[in-house]
Structure formats: structure tokens, C-alpha cells
Design an enzyme around this catalytic site. Structure first.
Site, PDB file in Angstrom:
ATOM      1  N   PHE A  16       0.871  -1.186   0.000  1.00 46.33           N
ATOM      2  CA  PHE A  16       0.000   0.000   0.000  1.00 46.33           C
ATOM      3  C   PHE A  16       0.902   1.229   0.000  1.00 46.33           C
ATOM      4  CE2 PHE A  16       0.550  -1.873   4.159  1.00 46.33           C
ATOM      5  CZ  PHE A  16       1.193  -0.856   4.826  1.00 46.33           C
ATOM      6  N   SER A 209      -0.796   4.978  11.357  1.00 46.51           N
ATOM      7  CA  SER A 209      -0.520   3.668  10.777  1.00 46.51           C
ATOM      8  C   SER A 209      -1.466   3.432   9.621  1.00 46.51           C
ATOM      9  CB  SER A 209      -0.693   2.571  11.827  1.00 46.51           C
ATOM     10  OG  SER A 209      -2.054   2.216  11.911  1.00 46.51           O
ATOM     11  N   LYS A 210      -1.218   2.344   8.912  1.00 43.73           N
ATOM     12  CA  LYS A 210      -2.031   2.112   7.700  1.00 43.73           C
ATOM     13  C   LYS A 210      -3.496   1.863   8.045  1.00 43.73           C
ATOM     14  CE  LYS A 210      -1.685  -2.789   7.276  1.00 43.73           C
ATOM     15  NZ  LYS A 210      -0.863  -3.892   7.317  1.00 43.73           N
ATOM     16  N   ARG A 211      -3.763   1.530   9.288  1.00 45.02           N
ATOM     17  CA  ARG A 211      -5.149   1.278   9.689  1.00 45.02           C
ATOM     18  C   ARG A 211      -5.927   2.550   9.998  1.00 45.02           C
ATOM     19  NH1 ARG A 211      -2.034  -2.555  11.498  1.00 45.02           N
ATOM     20  NH2 ARG A 211      -1.451  -1.251  13.239  1.00 45.02           N
TER      21      ARG A 211
END
Ligand code: GLU
Length: 440
Positions: A16, A209-211
Site C-alpha cells: 500500500f 498507521s495504515k489502519r
């Protein structure tokens, strides 16, 4: 390679494209553009467990979407090819042999270690100032499975690619004394460093973070954000033009940007501000550009506007431009201009029914609307005001009822514009439809 500025973005495959990485890429790109240098894209893919090709697609697509182009790297090539670390094994082997030969590398338990000098390492950092660190312990540069370690390949490539400025996330500052040790062993002066601050999540402590919502570049593309707006916002995560302006054209940002002006403090991500930037960019798009982008998005939503008159399409879209915050709202905002089976907000209708006699208002409006010679905004407005005062009914009752009959919604663009753009025939047909349905 003519002695000018050479910077690089060196992502490792993740699958990602995080906005923190995008910001690092962007700062490198801005600095290259600002100083007339070269921007290199290098893929640090020595860890081959991950799916490289998918990552590369996401990454390159995201960079292109943001308008961050590279002078050397994948697809464009360049004098330092290959730009994939997975294809540079022989180069690394050769350099490890060199380190062994000069007594700066040795084998232990199958791994190869770098022998540190133990000298204090001066890190010249354009953002943090001079930092001095000492590496106490020898460290692994090739694992026992034969894989070269990040520190080694990162330094070899920066050296061979003649990188003049290493602009990267602050999380790498703690690695940098290892890197300067390695540069020293190769007999090369280290580049200048610029460790840029982290991006903190919108609320609370910690790095984004990616979340976290809003963390991935690909999500902005999916949600039809304007790339220029996202890029402008990212420029301000850790940097700001001195005059306190925020929304400015990229050419001006390039002119003003200097890596030395990047803030030492961490930047906090603010999704609302990003959305605000997007709305501002959206409203400032010229009519043609706005219509072009909108038509493309509507097409992807299954609305083919080609069967409508071009002037009608543009008038309908421009009517909504002022109210839109994001192009992701476009379908919902405009579908009733292009679909007869447009969706209807049942809840809004319930509320209207509870307040007004919608059927009566529509019939009254229809009579005065039918009598109009032209249905331009002004005539419709005059007729409605007259109707309202003649019947002693607030104009809002007519506006809300008719708006719903015409669009299935209780919110939307200016009412008189809506009526006038839809035009006489459509307005009458929709009024009749609604009145007919109410009677059943
Ligand atoms: N591959 C490293 C990363 O993604 C690059 C670090 C650097 O820019 O030197 O964090």
C-alpha cells in the site's frame, strides 16, 4: 550526473502507499524541483517475501496520481540502472568483498559483520542540525542466508547513485551512524541528511498507521479527491510557506520550498483539513475542468451523460459545484439530472409529509409554473413569491415540496437554478408523476 542535487525516494514493498511515504516522496521531489536537481525512485526490495509487483503498481499509480514524477527509476531507467535492489546482488557482493579485503568486514556464524571504527560519527542533518552518534558494536551486513541487510544496500546505492541529500523519515535517524560508518569505510563523504518529522495520527499519541482512516493514498483516489488538493495538504505536513498561506499552486510551493525549513516537530494529520482543502480546490476548478472530471466520474458510476445536450450537462454540474465538498458526492448530488429512476430519500419524504400538504402545494405550483412563458431562474422565483403571498403560505413549503418531487431529496443546489436547468417538460412530468403517486 553533473554535480547537481540528486535525491531519492527508496520505498520498501508494503502493498500500500501510506501518506507518510507519499510525503517523503513529495519532499524529495519538491527539493529536486526547487534546486533543479534529479529525483530518483529506487525500490528497496531485498526482502522478497512480499508481493513486489502489486506493491509497485500501487506505488507508481499513487505517485503518478499525485503528480510526483521521477527522473530515474522503474519504467524510465537511467544511468544507475537497475533501480530495483533485488537486481543488484552482484554489485553488493563486490562491495562486501572490498570491505573484507580492507579488513572492515568479517564472517561470524555464517553472517558477515561490519567492523565499526568506534569513532564518533558526525551526522550533518539539515533539519536537526549536527548530530553526533557513536556505533559501539559491529553489525551484520549480510545475513547467514546470504541476504544483504538494509544498511549495507542503502549506503551502497546512495553512494553509486551519487545521492547528495538523503531526505527520509525521522525513524531512520537512529540508523544513520551505521550509514556514515559504511560511507567512511568505502572512502566516500556521506551525503547531507534531512530527517523529516513523523506524521502523528489525528487523535491521541502515536504515529499514523495504515489502519488509521485517511492513511492511504489509494483511498483518496478511490474517493475521488482532487490529487492537487491532497498534494497541497501533504506539502504542509511539516512544512509551511512563511507568509502563512496554505492553499497555493504547486509551482509556488516549489519556488518557496527548502528542506532546511522543514519543521523539527512532528506533524499531526487532520482529515477534516484535508477535506476542506479538497472542497476549496473543487470550487476553484474552472468550469470546463470541473465538467470534464465530473463526467468521467459519473461515467464510472454508470451515468452516461453523452445522451444529453452538452450545455444541459454542464449547467447541471456547475449548479452543484458550489455545494460539493468532494466529488465522491457527485452521483448522489446530480443523478436526478440524468436518471428518471433516481433514488428518493424516504425519510426526508416522511418528514415533509408530516409538515405539509405536499399534494396541494405541488398542484398550486404547477398551475403558476405552467403559465410562465420562460422558466429562467428569475421568472420562476417571481412566480413562486407571488403564489406564496396570494395563498398566504410560506414560500418554503412550496420550495421543499417541489424540490422533493423534482429530485427526491430535501437538500441540493439552489432551488430556482434546479427548476430552470431541469426545464419545463421535465419539471411538469415530475410534478405530475408525484401528484399521481400521492393520489394512489
Ligand atoms: N527502504 C527504506 C524505507 O522504506 C528507505 C530508507 C531511506 O530512505 O534511506 O524506510
Amino acid at each position: 550526473m553533473d554535480g547537481g542535487v540528486r535525491v531519492r525516494f527508496a520505498p520498501s514493498p508494503t502493498g500500500f502507499f501510506h501518506i507518510g511515504s507519499a510525503r517523503t516522496a513529495l519532499f524529495n521531489w519538491l527539493y529536486a524541483k526547487h534546486s533543479g536537481g534529479k529525483f530518483i525512485l529506487r525500490i528497496e526490495d531485498t526482502d522478497d517475501e512480499r508481493d513486489r509487483s502489486e506493491f509497485l503498481d500501487v506505488l507508481m499509480r499513487g505517485m503518478r496520481w499525485l503528480g510526483i514524477d521521477w527522473d530515474e527509476g522503474p519504467t524510465v531507467g537511467g544511468p544507475c540502472a537497475p533501480y530495483f535492489q533485488s537486481q543488484r546482488k552482484e554489485i553488493y557482493d563486490e562491495r562486501v568483498e572490498f570491505l573484507k579485503k580492507i579488513g572492515r568486514a568479517y564472517e561470524k556464524d555464517g553472517a558477515i559483520y561490519f567492523k565499526v571504527s568506534g569513532e564518533p560519527q558526525l551526522i550533518r542533518d539539515l533539519i536537526r542540525g549536527d548530530v553526533v552518534r557513536r556505533e559501539e558494536k559491529d553489525f551484520v551486513i549480510v545475513r547467514s542466508n546470504g541476504k544483504p541487510v538494509f544498511h549495507l544496500v542503502n549506503v551502497i546505492d546512495d553512494m553509486l547513485m551519487r545521492i547528495t541529500h538523503v531526505i527520509r523519515g525521522e525513524d531512520h535517524l537512529s540508523n544513520t551512524s551505521k550509514h556514515t560508518e559504511l560511507f567512511g569505510a568505502f572512502g566516500v563523504k556521506p551525503p547531507l541528511f534531512a530527517h523529516i518529522p513523523l506524521i502523528l495520527k489525528a487523535h491521541g499519541p502515536g504515529k499514523m498507521s495504515k489502519r488509521d482512516s485517511g492513511a492511504l493514498v489509494e483511498d483518496y483516489e478511490r474517493d475521488h479527491f482532487l490529487p492537487e488538493a491532497v498534494r497541497n495538504y501533504l506539502c504542509l505536513l511539516g512544512w509551511s510557506p512563511k507568509e502563512d498561506r496554505e492553499i497555493l499552486p504547486i509551482g509556488e510551493i516549489i519556488r518557496l520550498f527548502d528542506i532546511a525549513d522543514v519543521n523539527k516537530n512532528n506533524a499531526r494529520f487532520d482529515e477534516k483539513k484535508m477535506a476542506f482543502f479538497n472542497g476549496e480546490y473543487l470550487r476553484s476548478l474552472g468550469a470546463d475542468e470541473f465538467c470534464r472530471r465530473s463526467v468521467e466520474i459519473l461515467g464510472a458510476c454508470g451515468i452516461d451523460v453523452a445522451k444529453f445536450d452538452g450545455a444541459y450537462v454542464c449547467a447541471a454540474l456547475l449548479l452543484c459545484q458550489e455545494k460539493l465538498r468532494s466529488l465522491s458526492e457527485l452521483e448522489n448530488f446530480t443523478e436526478y439530472f440524468f436518471r428518471e429512476n433516481f433514488s428518493r430519500d424516504a425519510q426526508a419524504l416522511e418528514k415533509l409529509r408530516a409538515k405539509y400538504d405536499i399534494g396541494a402545494r405541488l398542484r398550486e405550483f404547477k398551475v403558476s409554473f405552467e403559465a410562465l412563458d420562460t422558466v429562467d431562474e428569475k421568472s420562476v422565483e417571481e412566480a413562486l413569491r407571488k403564489l406564496s403571498s396570494a395563498n398566504g403560505i410560506p414560500s418554503g413549503e412550496y420550495i421543499h415540496s417541489v424540490r422533493f418531487a423534482l429530485s427526491g431529496r430535501s437538500v441540493g443546489p439552489g432551488f430556482f437554478g434546479l427548476v430552470s436547468v431541469l426545464g419545463r417538460d421535465t419539471v411538469l412530468a415530475r410534478l405530475d408523476n408525484f401528484i399521481g403517486a400521492e393520489k394512489m
